[in-house]
Design a protein around this motif. Structure first.
Motif, mmCIF file in Angstrom:
data_model
loop_
_atom_site.group_PDB
_atom_site.id
_atom_site.type_symbol
_atom_site.label_atom_id
_atom_site.label_comp_id
_atom_site.label_asym_id
_atom_site.label_seq_id
_atom_site.Cartn_x
_atom_site.Cartn_y
_atom_site.Cartn_z
ATOM 1 N N TRP A 268 0.855 -1.195 0.000
ATOM 2 C CA TRP A 268 0.000 0.000 0.000
ATOM 3 C C TRP A 268 0.886 1.239 0.000
ATOM 4 O O TRP A 268 2.083 1.172 0.303
ATOM 5 C CB TRP A 268 -0.962 0.019 1.187
ATOM 6 N N GLU A 281 -2.674 4.542 0.924
ATOM 7 C CA GLU A 281 -3.154 4.677 -0.456
ATOM 8 C C GLU A 281 -3.384 3.300 -1.054
ATOM 9 O O GLU A 281 -2.455 2.511 -1.241
ATOM 10 C CB GLU A 281 -2.130 5.426 -1.293
ATOM 11 N N GLY A 285 -7.424 6.871 -6.331
ATOM 12 C CA GLY A 285 -6.331 7.737 -6.745
ATOM 13 C C GLY A 285 -5.357 6.966 -7.619
ATOM 14 O O GLY A 285 -5.325 5.736 -7.622
ATOM 15 N N ARG A 287 -2.090 6.539 -7.499
ATOM 16 C CA ARG A 287 -1.155 5.677 -6.777
ATOM 17 C C ARG A 287 -1.888 4.515 -6.108
ATOM 18 O O ARG A 287 -1.405 3.371 -6.118
ATOM 19 C CB ARG A 287 -0.382 6.487 -5.736
ATOM 20 N N GLY A 288 -3.040 4.788 -5.536
ATOM 21 C CA GLY A 288 -3.807 3.713 -4.913
ATOM 22 C C GLY A 288 -4.176 2.626 -5.903
ATOM 23 O O GLY A 288 -4.116 1.431 -5.587
#
Length: 617
Positions: A268, A281, A285, A287-288
């Motif tokens: 994560w 994250e 989003g 990056r998530g």
């Protein structure tokens, strides 16, 4: 490279190569290709050697350094023979060729690499030509390759033929101005490649070049092709060599079984101790979404038998909470065989995890975004394969998959059940802790063992045991699925499968005994047992059954051998402790003899049923 060592210092090569970027590997390969394998073996006799006979269409000299460095990255020494120019048909068709003579002398895994490019088709097109002309040439070539593969399977006992799909160059498609004709050429070409891929069987492996080309590897350089007859680029040959090295690693018994993950900035985004469970994250989003993509791939690997674990510098409570409760997580606590969240050095956690799983650390792959942690693990546990993750999570998947660490020749039902069975070990450990003695634990465990000739559906699993079992493996003779099938069909031999279960569930097929009858002598050619179950009395009970079978079938004696390796020292005394006398012994191992005058002691806590499939062997 000037900083790479000479033959005498070969054991350090693997670690040095692990620190090199990909663009430095060609230079390292050219240096290593100058080393004489005989000199390396003289200095380090236990070095695993892989024999490769390279043949094909066109100039393939660039494969020698590429193969050398790619095998060295896995601790394997490459003995490479480069065939005469464009000799692939003769090499494969003639059972008396140098190819078969070379492979027949190999001591260890052996491969014939028949490297083919689109010129085998383009060179035989008439002028002018249409798509149906190309289809006829393709059909003839694939029929020829199928026939040659059959000859290889019947001739090269135990070796593997490596083929590859053919790239379709735009230079060919663009010559057809009719778009329907061009589409027909594409369809015929892909159908030919599909036939090649369907040749993938125990004696044959097919490297699919399309995924490599899709990653941007250039297939063809017109100048190299025309002037040097090098019809595949050095970059494509380097990528091909990496795939071939994965095959060699599997055949040499160097498969990986456990994927150990860091959590913060690996599984994560963010540092859990700083941002809290709500701030990590994942799922949302850009990056998530990248971290979720990585989690999905890890879960996919776990579904195919890879043991997934986590080692994180965090407090255990918050980690458990995220894995259990965070709505965006794809990986959950049940996907891990163990999660170690504490503040101790990660290499210590990895060593303890290996002990808990009863596996060598060299069966581990460790993925972490921290250069410091990766460097420390490389230094303290050099057998662990380390995956270099960066601060860009979108690249995590490619980094994890680039070396095919967990690839197997054939996925078996035992592979699919492995994670669940290792999780059952936690219950067994808890059960053990409730007893004052090991004997009491074993007596209540209720272990049942079934020894019987391996069924046809079990032969791939037996091959896998010879390839992947290192600790309880008395000779470490690696057998391909084809070799196991040949052994099972030999009237003088017997391939016996060992299955076990206890009060906590089925262990499945956990071992094998390979027997051969030689007149009045019954030979144990190998004895293998999964590290999940040895030291519970199963091995003694099975050997006792073999000795009793030998006595009842009027054998005069039983002979057995032990071949020493760096990983099987734990079983060096197995046969002497069972009443075998030493016939001879040296640094390489020993041969033992049992005269059958003393019946074996029963193992009271094992309920064993044995079927040897008749009186012989």
């Amino acid at each position: 490279m000037s900083d790479l060592p000479p033959a005498a210092e070969w054991p350090s090569v693997r670690g040095l190569l692990a620190e090199l970027p990909d663009d430095a590997l060609p230079r390292a390969g050219r240096f290593l290709a100058r080393l004489d394998p005989a000199e390396v073996l003289a200095a380090h006799p236990a070095t695993p050697l892989v024999s490769l006979y390279v043949t094909g269409h066109g100039t393939l000299a660039a494969l020698r350094p590429a193969l050398t460095v790619e095998l060295a990255r896995h601790g394997l020494l490459a003995a490479i023979t480069l065939a005469d120019f464009d000799a692939w048909v003769r090499d494969l068709a003639d059972p008396g060729s140098d190819l078969y003579a070379t492979l027949g002398k190999a001591d260890g895994p052996a491969f014939a690499l028949a490297v083919l490019g689109p010129e085998i088709v383009a060179a035989e097109l008439p002028l002018p030509w249409r798509a149906d002309d190309a289809a006829r040439v393709l059909d003839a070539k694939i029929e020829l390759i199928e026939k040659l593969a059959g000859t290889f399977a019947a001739t090269a006992n135990g070796a593997t033929l490596v083929l590859n799909t053919l790239p379709l160059p735009r230079e060919l498609t663009a010559q057809l101005l009719d778009r329907r004709d061009r589409a027909a050429l594409g369809a015929a070409w892909r159908e030919a490649n599909a036939r090649l891929l369907r040749l993938d069987r125990p004696e044959v492996a097919v490297v699919d070049l399309d995924p490599l080309l899709a990653e941007g590897v250039c297939a063809r350089d017109p100048r190299q092709s025309v002037y040097a007859k090098a019809h595949l680029t050095d970059d494509l040959l380097a990528a091909y060599a990496r795939e071939a090295a994965h095959l060699a690693r599997q055949a040499a018994g160097a498969a990986k079984k456990v994927l150990v993950l860091d959590l913060d900035e690996t599984v994560w985004g963010g540092v859990l101790g700083e941002v809290g469970p709500e701030g990590v994250e994942v799922a949302e989003g850009y990056r998530g979404e990248a971290f979720t993509r990585f989690q999905r791939v890890v879960r996919q690997l776990g579904s195919q038998g890879v043991l997934v674990a986590a080692v994180s510098k965090n407090d255990p409570g918050p980690v458990a909470g995220v894995l259990r409760d965070h709505p965006g997580m794809t990986l959950r606590d049940g996907d891990f065989v163990q999660v170690r969240a504490n503040w101790r050095p990660k290499h210590d956690n990895l060593a303890e995890l290996a002990a808990d799983l009863n596996l060598g650390a060299d069966s581990f792959v460790f993925a972490d975004d921290s250069p410091f942690e990766r460097g420390l693990v490389r230094r303290e546990l050099p057998g662990v394969a380390v995956v270099d993750l960066t601060d860009e999570p979108a690249l995590h998947v490619a980094a994890l998959l680039r070396d095919g660490w967990f690839d197997v020749p054939r996925l078996t039902s035992e592979d699919l059940a492995r994670p669940a069975r290792y999780r059952e070990e936690d219950a067994r450990r808890g059960f053990l802790e409730s007893f004052d003695s090991l004997d009491g634990y074993l007596a209540e465990l209720g272990t049942e063992v079934r020894l019987a000739p391996a069924a046809p559906a079990q032969l791939d699993r037996v091959s896998q045991l010879t390839l992947r079992t290192n600790q309880f493996n008395l000779t470490t003779r690696r057998l391909s699925p084809a070799e196991v099938r040949d052994l099972a069909g030999d009237p003088d031999a017997r391939v016996l499968a060992i299955a076990s279960a206890d009060r906590f569930g089925e262990h499945g097929l956990v071992g094998a005994v390979l027997l051969r009858r030689d007149g009045g002598v019954l030979r144990v050619e190998n004895f293998l047992l999964s590290c999940r179950v040895f030291a519970r009395g199963i091995e003694q009970a099975v050997l006792g059954a073999v000795l009793e079978h030998a006595r009842r079938s009027a054998a005069r004696e039983v002979r057995a051998a032990y071949r020493r390796t760096a990983k099987n020292g734990r079983v060096a005394g197995f046969y002497p402790e069972a009443g075998f006398a030493t016939v001879h012994a040296d640094e390489a191992g020993a041969e033992f003899r049992h005269d059958l005058t003393r019946p074996p002691e029963p193992v009271p806590h094992i309920r064993l049923s044995a079927d040897f499939g008749g009186q012989q062997p």
